[in-house]
Write an enzyme that holds these catalytic residues in place. Structure first.
Site, PDB file in Angstrom:
ATOM      1  N   SER A 131       0.940  -1.181  -0.219  1.00 16.44           N
ATOM      2  CA  SER A 131       0.006  -0.004  -0.079  1.00 16.44           C
ATOM      3  C   SER A 131       0.843   1.136   0.153  1.00 16.44           C
ATOM      4  CB  SER A 131      -0.881  -0.039   1.356  1.00 16.44           C
ATOM      5  OG  SER A 131      -1.641  -1.235   1.297  1.00 16.44           O
ATOM      6  N   GLY A 350     -27.117 -22.660  -4.083  1.00 14.81           N
ATOM      7  CA  GLY A 350     -26.905 -23.730  -3.064  1.00 14.81           C
ATOM      8  C   GLY A 350     -25.778 -24.365  -3.127  1.00 14.81           C
ATOM      9  N   GLU A 374      -3.766  -3.342  -6.805  1.00 13.49           N
ATOM     10  CA  GLU A 374      -3.832  -1.998  -7.193  1.00 13.49           C
ATOM     11  C   GLU A 374      -4.478  -1.034  -6.147  1.00 13.49           C
ATOM     12  OE1 GLU A 374      -2.654  -0.969  -9.938  1.00 13.49           O
ATOM     13  OE2 GLU A 374      -2.316  -2.704 -10.709  1.00 13.49           O
TER      14      GLU A 374
HETATM   15  C1  LIG Z   1      -2.732 -12.131  -7.080  1.00 16.84           C
HETATM   16  C2  LIG Z   1      -2.024 -10.945  -6.894  1.00 16.84           C
HETATM   17  C3  LIG Z   1      -1.484 -10.287  -7.912  1.00 16.84           C
HETATM   18  C4  LIG Z   1      -0.626  -9.089  -7.706  1.00 16.84           C
HETATM   19  N1  LIG Z   1       0.028  -8.447  -8.878  1.00 16.84           N
HETATM   20  C5  LIG Z   1       0.789  -7.303  -8.870  1.00 16.84           C
HETATM   21  C6  LIG Z   1       1.569  -6.693  -9.735  1.00 16.84           C
HETATM   22  O1  LIG Z   1       1.206  -7.467 -10.808  1.00 16.84           O
HETATM   23  N2  LIG Z   1       2.403  -6.005  -9.473  1.00 16.84           N
HETATM   24  C7  LIG Z   1       2.437  -5.266  -8.229  1.00 16.84           C
HETATM   25  O2  LIG Z   1       3.315  -4.393  -8.060  1.00 16.84           O
HETATM   26  N3  LIG Z   1       1.751  -5.802  -7.413  1.00 16.84           N
HETATM   27  C8  LIG Z   1       1.030  -7.028  -7.484  1.00 16.84           C
HETATM   28  N4  LIG Z   1       0.274  -7.368  -6.633  1.00 16.84           N
HETATM   29  C9  LIG Z   1       0.482  -6.603  -5.064  1.00 16.84           C
HETATM   30  C10 LIG Z   1      -0.865  -5.936  -4.438  1.00 16.84           C
HETATM   31  O3  LIG Z   1      -0.957  -4.722  -5.402  1.00 16.84           O
HETATM   32  C11 LIG Z   1      -0.755  -5.290  -3.024  1.00 16.84           C
HETATM   33  O4  LIG Z   1      -0.924  -6.561  -2.492  1.00 16.84           O
HETATM   34  C12 LIG Z   1      -1.425  -4.457  -2.852  1.00 16.84           C
HETATM   35  O5  LIG Z   1      -1.283  -2.950  -3.087  1.00 16.84           O
HETATM   36  C13 LIG Z   1      -1.491  -4.360  -0.908  1.00 16.84           C
HETATM   37  O6  LIG Z   1      -0.283  -4.437  -0.664  1.00 16.84           O
HETATM   38  P1  LIG Z   1       0.100  -5.491   0.619  1.00 16.84           P
HETATM   39  O7  LIG Z   1      -0.260  -6.784   0.235  1.00 16.84           O
HETATM   40  O8  LIG Z   1       1.559  -5.199   0.718  1.00 16.84           O
HETATM   41  O9  LIG Z   1      -0.563  -4.847   1.775  1.00 16.84           O
HETATM   42  P2  LIG Z   1      -0.395  -3.865   2.890  1.00 16.84           P
HETATM   43  O10 LIG Z   1       0.054  -2.671   2.409  1.00 16.84           O
HETATM   44  O11 LIG Z   1       0.707  -4.621   4.060  1.00 16.84           O
HETATM   45  O12 LIG Z   1      -1.759  -3.797   3.584  1.00 16.84           O
HETATM   46  C14 LIG Z   1      -2.367  -4.740   4.784  1.00 16.84           C
HETATM   47  C15 LIG Z   1      -3.534  -4.291   5.296  1.00 16.84           C
HETATM   48  O13 LIG Z   1      -3.300  -3.087   5.888  1.00 16.84           O
HETATM   49  C16 LIG Z   1      -4.228  -2.067   5.335  1.00 16.84           C
HETATM   50  N5  LIG Z   1      -3.538  -0.756   5.299  1.00 16.84           N
HETATM   51  C17 LIG Z   1      -2.319  -0.304   4.891  1.00 16.84           C
HETATM   52  N6  LIG Z   1      -2.240   0.857   5.013  1.00 16.84           N
HETATM   53  C18 LIG Z   1      -3.497   1.543   5.359  1.00 16.84           C
HETATM   54  C19 LIG Z   1      -3.774   2.916   5.754  1.00 16.84           C
HETATM   55  N7  LIG Z   1      -2.888   3.785   5.399  1.00 16.84           N
HETATM   56  N8  LIG Z   1      -5.149   3.020   6.182  1.00 16.84           N
HETATM   57  C20 LIG Z   1      -5.871   1.669   6.179  1.00 16.84           C
HETATM   58  N9  LIG Z   1      -5.574   0.916   5.974  1.00 16.84           N
HETATM   59  C21 LIG Z   1      -4.110   0.516   5.513  1.00 16.84           C
HETATM   60  C22 LIG Z   1      -4.700  -2.417   3.716  1.00 16.84           C
HETATM   61  O14 LIG Z   1      -5.663  -1.848   3.307  1.00 16.84           O
HETATM   62  C23 LIG Z   1      -4.608  -3.937   3.964  1.00 16.84           C
HETATM   63  O15 LIG Z   1      -5.976  -4.353   4.540  1.00 16.84           O
HETATM   64  C24 LIG Z   1      -0.654  -8.242  -6.403  1.00 16.84           C
HETATM   65  C25 LIG Z   1      -1.289  -8.962  -5.407  1.00 16.84           C
HETATM   66  C26 LIG Z   1      -2.002 -10.146  -5.575  1.00 16.84           C
HETATM   67  C27 LIG Z   1      -2.666 -10.749  -4.280  1.00 16.84           C
END
Ligand SMILES: Cc1cc2nc3c(=O)[nH]c(=O)nc-3n(C[C@H](O)[C@H](O)[C@H](O)COP(=O)(O)OP(=O)(O)OC[C@H]3O[C@@H](n4cnc5c(N)ncnc54)[C@H](O)[C@@H]3O)c2cc1C
Length: 392
Positions: A131, A350, A374
């Protein structure tokens, strides 16, 4: 419903026919093998002109609107969410590269992408930063040998199999600087597969989207080919920070993802509509039980609302108007609606809905990632709050 131009209606029909005839038969095998059948999909999409939408005709593209990209996303995802994500970088990257480079992307790179011969991946996320993209640690260092890339990326769609990667990195000299300064050092670099020091991690096993491959990338002193980073300068001479360029690209990608989620939800809606007409309980079709019929009615409303938000986002984006809020609203609403609609589709079916006899369990599994990638739903809400002035 979208309000489509003649050209957009034609694209919709072309992609729907292609998806039904050519993608449908590939789905079961791809779901089992966990492999995106790129050889059968990308060159065909290229021949239909679907990989050069929004690339100006003078650069060899078919031109068109961002809504056209979204129509491709929706129609492919209606058949398979995994295929829509496997194809996403190929559909989005050519026009994104043109935008990021201010039209200066090298012709051979662009040609190979729009012909579907080279498969791209977009690599922003890292094991420690998703994020919060400003916290990425992948860095580029200027050396006598050229720019050198170090770091790791995680959860990258097409990561295990792509030929070329758009990698977000920070300039080494600002890696430990305060956030403000770091953002100016962000850029996107084109990194071909096979460079010394570039290794690919194991593919990730996932809840859904199983016909798309996802994995890690590792860069250990990778010397990048000569060429400017993308997203730091525009053709009009305006300096644009790497962060700003990345945010523009994310808006673009989010509209695609919103439409992709609508496609999955549309498939779940169609399956449900059919099922409630033919499945009987208590001497009548289950759709005649109001509690079930109303579920289908709400699905239809959510789909229409989601499409209206996507269309508005696309129109503003193409008009060059600031639209972070509208894009966030479209992404948030469409992806959450898809989770709700596919969940209701399982309920309506179901026990059959819970089994692999019917595709709705796949739609349900595939839809969930929409609220995570995203930019999670929480991040979209944060953007909306910011744009509403809550943090001023
Ligand atoms: C199948 C799959 C394909 C993907 N493909 C790509 C790709 O091609 N390229 C790429 O770059 N990435 C890709 N991703 C990564 C994806 O974009 C990230 O997983 C996403 O941006 C979230 O980041 P994170 O998983 O590190 O979650 P984190 O940032 O660790 O967040 C964890 C939780 O904390 C919450 N959180 C974090 N900060 C805040 C805040 N400020 N306020 C409130 N809540 C917050 C989040 O909403 C989430 O619920 C992919 C992910 C998956 C699962």
């Amino acid at each position: 419903m979208y309000r489509l131009s003649e050209e957009e209606t034609l694209i919709q029909k072309t992609v729907r026919d292609f998806a039904t005839r050519e993608l449908g038969p590939l789905v079961a095998e791809a779901e089992c093998s966990g492999r995106f059948p790129r050889e059968q999909i990308l060159p065909r999409m290229a021949s239909l002109g679907l990989l050069s939408i929004c690339v100006p005709p003078e650069l060899g593209g078919v031109g068109g609107s961002t809504l056209m990209l979204c129509i491709v996303a929706e129609e492919v995802a209606r058949m398979s969410g995994g295929f829509a994500i496997g194809a996403m970088a190929s559909v989005v990257a050519p026009s994104a590269l043109v935008k990021l480079s201010g039209g200066k992307v090298a012709a051979p790179v662009l040609d190979s992408l729009v012909q579907g011969m080279v498969m791209p991946a977009m690599a922003f996320t890292e094991p420690g930063a998703g994020s919060d993209l400003m916290a990425i640690r992948t860095k580029v260092t200027k050396t006598d040998r050229g720019l050198v890339l170090d770091g790791s990326k995680a959860f990258i769609s097409n990561g295990p199999t792509a030929d070329v990667y758009l990698v977000a990195a920070v300039r080494a000299e600002v890696i430990d600087a305060p956030r403000e300064e770091r953002t100016k050092g962000l850029g996107v670099y084109v990194v071909p597969r096979g460079l010394d020091g570039f290794t690919i991690g194991k593919p990730l096993h996932k809840l859904g989207m199983r016909s798309s491959e996802t994995g890690e990338l590792h860069f250990d002193s990778v010397v990048l080919p000569a060429g400017p980073s993308l997203g730091s300068t525009r053709s009009d001479g305006d300096k644009k920070s790497g962060m700003r360029a990345m945010m523009d690209l994310l808006d673009y990608n989010r509209l695609y993802i919103a439409a992709l989620s609508i496609g999955i939800a549309q498939a779940a809606f169609e399956a449900s509509l059919e099922y409630v007409k033919q499945r009987r309980a208590f001497d009548k079709p289950i759709g005649h039980h109001q509690a079930t019929g109303f579920k289908v009615a709400r699905m239809a409303v959510k789909l229409d609302a989601a499409r209206a938000l996507v269309q508005r986002g696309c129109e503003l984006y193409d008009a060059g108007v600031r639209c972070a809020r509208e894009v966030a609203e479209a992404k948030l609403y469409a992806t959450e609606a898809a989770v709700e609609i596919t969940g209701e589709a399982v309920q309506i079916h179901g026990a059959y809905g819970y089994s692999q006899e019917f595709p709705v369990e796949r739609y349900f599994r595939d839809a969930k990632v929409g609220t995570i990638w995203e930019g999670t739903s929480e991040i979209q809400q944060q953007i909306i709050c910011r744009e509403l002035g809550l943090y001023d």
